[in-house]
Design a protein around this motif. Sequence first.
Motif, PDB file in Angstrom:
ATOM      1  N   THR A  85       0.811  -1.219   0.000  1.00  0.00           N
ATOM      2  CA  THR A  85       0.000   0.000   0.000  1.00  0.00           C
ATOM      3  C   THR A  85       0.844   1.269   0.000  1.00  0.00           C
ATOM      4  O   THR A  85       0.517   2.228  -0.701  1.00  0.00           O
ATOM      5  CB  THR A  85      -0.941   0.010   1.215  1.00  0.00           C
ATOM      6  OG1 THR A  85      -1.751  -1.158   1.183  1.00  0.00           O
ATOM      7  CG2 THR A  85      -1.834   1.231   1.206  1.00  0.00           C
ATOM      8  N   LEU A  86       1.915   1.285   0.767  1.00  0.00           N
ATOM      9  CA  LEU A  86       2.712   2.517   0.893  1.00  0.00           C
ATOM     10  C   LEU A  86       3.256   3.002  -0.452  1.00  0.00           C
ATOM     11  O   LEU A  86       3.055   4.176  -0.802  1.00  0.00           O
ATOM     12  CB  LEU A  86       3.825   2.333   1.916  1.00  0.00           C
ATOM     13  CG  LEU A  86       4.631   3.577   2.231  1.00  0.00           C
ATOM     14  CD1 LEU A  86       3.742   4.689   2.783  1.00  0.00           C
ATOM     15  CD2 LEU A  86       5.736   3.258   3.213  1.00  0.00           C
ATOM     16  N   PRO A  87       3.917   2.158  -1.241  1.00  0.00           N
ATOM     17  CA  PRO A  87       4.386   2.666  -2.541  1.00  0.00           C
ATOM     18  C   PRO A  87       3.250   3.069  -3.466  1.00  0.00           C
ATOM     19  O   PRO A  87       3.380   4.018  -4.240  1.00  0.00           O
ATOM     20  CB  PRO A  87       5.168   1.494  -3.139  1.00  0.00           C
ATOM     21  CG  PRO A  87       5.413   0.558  -2.044  1.00  0.00           C
ATOM     22  CD  PRO A  87       4.385   0.797  -1.005  1.00  0.00           C
ATOM     23  N   LEU A  88       2.119   2.352  -3.378  1.00  0.00           N
ATOM     24  CA  LEU A  88       0.980   2.684  -4.225  1.00  0.00           C
ATOM     25  C   LEU A  88       0.436   4.069  -3.893  1.00  0.00           C
ATOM     26  O   LEU A  88       0.177   4.882  -4.785  1.00  0.00           O
ATOM     27  CB  LEU A  88      -0.112   1.626  -4.080  1.00  0.00           C
ATOM     28  CG  LEU A  88      -1.369   1.831  -4.913  1.00  0.00           C
ATOM     29  CD1 LEU A  88      -1.036   1.721  -6.400  1.00  0.00           C
ATOM     30  CD2 LEU A  88      -2.426   0.822  -4.535  1.00  0.00           C
ATOM     31  N   VAL A  89       0.271   4.350  -2.608  1.00  0.00           N
ATOM     32  CA  VAL A  89      -0.247   5.664  -2.196  1.00  0.00           C
ATOM     33  C   VAL A  89       0.746   6.760  -2.571  1.00  0.00           C
ATOM     34  O   VAL A  89       0.354   7.828  -3.062  1.00  0.00           O
ATOM     35  CB  VAL A  89      -0.555   5.673  -0.688  1.00  0.00           C
ATOM     36  CG1 VAL A  89      -0.913   7.070  -0.215  1.00  0.00           C
ATOM     37  CG2 VAL A  89      -1.679   4.712  -0.359  1.00  0.00           C
ATOM     38  N   LEU A  90       2.029   6.505  -2.363  1.00  0.00           N
ATOM     39  CA  LEU A  90       3.038   7.508  -2.736  1.00  0.00           C
ATOM     40  C   LEU A  90       3.069   7.727  -4.242  1.00  0.00           C
ATOM     41  O   LEU A  90       3.254   8.859  -4.706  1.00  0.00           O
ATOM     42  CB  LEU A  90       4.409   7.087  -2.225  1.00  0.00           C
ATOM     43  CG  LEU A  90       4.599   7.179  -0.717  1.00  0.00           C
ATOM     44  CD1 LEU A  90       5.947   6.592  -0.323  1.00  0.00           C
ATOM     45  CD2 LEU A  90       4.474   8.604  -0.225  1.00  0.00           C
ATOM     46  N   LEU A  91       2.874   6.662  -5.007  1.00  0.00           N
ATOM     47  CA  LEU A  91       2.832   6.792  -6.466  1.00  0.00           C
ATOM     48  C   LEU A  91       1.634   7.636  -6.908  1.00  0.00           C
ATOM     49  O   LEU A  91       1.764   8.493  -7.780  1.00  0.00           O
ATOM     50  CB  LEU A  91       2.775   5.418  -7.119  1.00  0.00           C
ATOM     51  CG  LEU A  91       2.660   5.397  -8.642  1.00  0.00           C
ATOM     52  CD1 LEU A  91       3.937   5.946  -9.270  1.00  0.00           C
ATOM     53  CD2 LEU A  91       2.376   3.994  -9.133  1.00  0.00           C
ATOM     54  N   VAL A  92       0.491   7.391  -6.299  1.00  0.00           N
ATOM     55  CA  VAL A  92      -0.705   8.175  -6.653  1.00  0.00           C
ATOM     56  C   VAL A  92      -0.497   9.635  -6.284  1.00  0.00           C
ATOM     57  O   VAL A  92      -0.819  10.538  -7.066  1.00  0.00           O
ATOM     58  CB  VAL A  92      -1.956   7.589  -5.955  1.00  0.00           C
ATOM     59  CG1 VAL A  92      -3.142   8.534  -6.070  1.00  0.00           C
ATOM     60  CG2 VAL A  92      -2.298   6.233  -6.528  1.00  0.00           C
ATOM     61  N   MET A  93       0.054   9.889  -5.094  1.00  0.00           N
ATOM     62  CA  MET A  93       0.321  11.276  -4.705  1.00  0.00           C
ATOM     63  C   MET A  93       1.318  11.955  -5.633  1.00  0.00           C
ATOM     64  O   MET A  93       1.171  13.120  -5.986  1.00  0.00           O
ATOM     65  CB  MET A  93       0.826  11.322  -3.265  1.00  0.00           C
ATOM     66  CG  MET A  93      -0.218  11.078  -2.223  1.00  0.00           C
ATOM     67  SD  MET A  93       0.510  11.262  -0.598  1.00  0.00           S
ATOM     68  CE  MET A  93      -0.932  11.120   0.434  1.00  0.00           C
ATOM     69  N   SER A  94       2.322  11.199  -6.043  1.00  0.00           N
ATOM     70  CA  SER A  94       3.321  11.751  -6.961  1.00  0.00           C
ATOM     71  C   SER A  94       2.710  12.037  -8.332  1.00  0.00           C
ATOM     72  O   SER A  94       3.002  13.057  -8.951  1.00  0.00           O
ATOM     73  CB  SER A  94       4.481  10.768  -7.096  1.00  0.00           C
ATOM     74  OG  SER A  94       5.422  11.229  -8.024  1.00  0.00           O
ATOM     75  N   THR A  95       1.858  11.133  -8.797  1.00  0.00           N
ATOM     76  CA  THR A  95       1.205  11.328 -10.079  1.00  0.00           C
ATOM     77  C   THR A  95       0.299  12.556 -10.057  1.00  0.00           C
ATOM     78  O   THR A  95       0.218  13.291 -11.048  1.00  0.00           O
ATOM     79  CB  THR A  95       0.383  10.078 -10.450  1.00  0.00           C
ATOM     80  OG1 THR A  95       1.257   8.958 -10.487  1.00  0.00           O
ATOM     81  CG2 THR A  95      -0.285  10.240 -11.788  1.00  0.00           C
ATOM     82  N   LEU A  96      -0.340  12.781  -8.941  1.00  0.00           N
ATOM     83  CA  LEU A  96      -1.213  13.957  -8.806  1.00  0.00           C
ATOM     84  C   LEU A  96      -0.432  15.237  -8.555  1.00  0.00           C
ATOM     85  O   LEU A  96      -1.006  16.319  -8.506  1.00  0.00           O
ATOM     86  CB  LEU A  96      -2.217  13.732  -7.682  1.00  0.00           C
ATOM     87  CG  LEU A  96      -3.253  12.628  -7.923  1.00  0.00           C
ATOM     88  CD1 LEU A  96      -4.110  12.444  -6.684  1.00  0.00           C
ATOM     89  CD2 LEU A  96      -4.111  12.946  -9.122  1.00  0.00           C
TER      90      LEU A  96
END
Length: 61
Positions: A47-58
């Motif tokens: 979950t942690l990399p996924l959430v960070l990836l979404v935040m980075s993409t946004l």
Amino acid sequence: MERKLLLVTVAALVAVIVALLAGILMTLGGSSLPAAIQTGATAFAATLPLVLLVMSTLGLV
């Protein structure tokens, strides 16, 4: 800089919540405690990399 730190903290807290839910669901399903802990750790690690990836993409982090 402070905003990034807060957003990374939010991402970590979201990952902890998901890990707790995964562990609780495993325990309620009748699994052993070590299996529930392993599932929670896996959920956190996914979950942690996924959430960070979404935040980075946004563009937030």
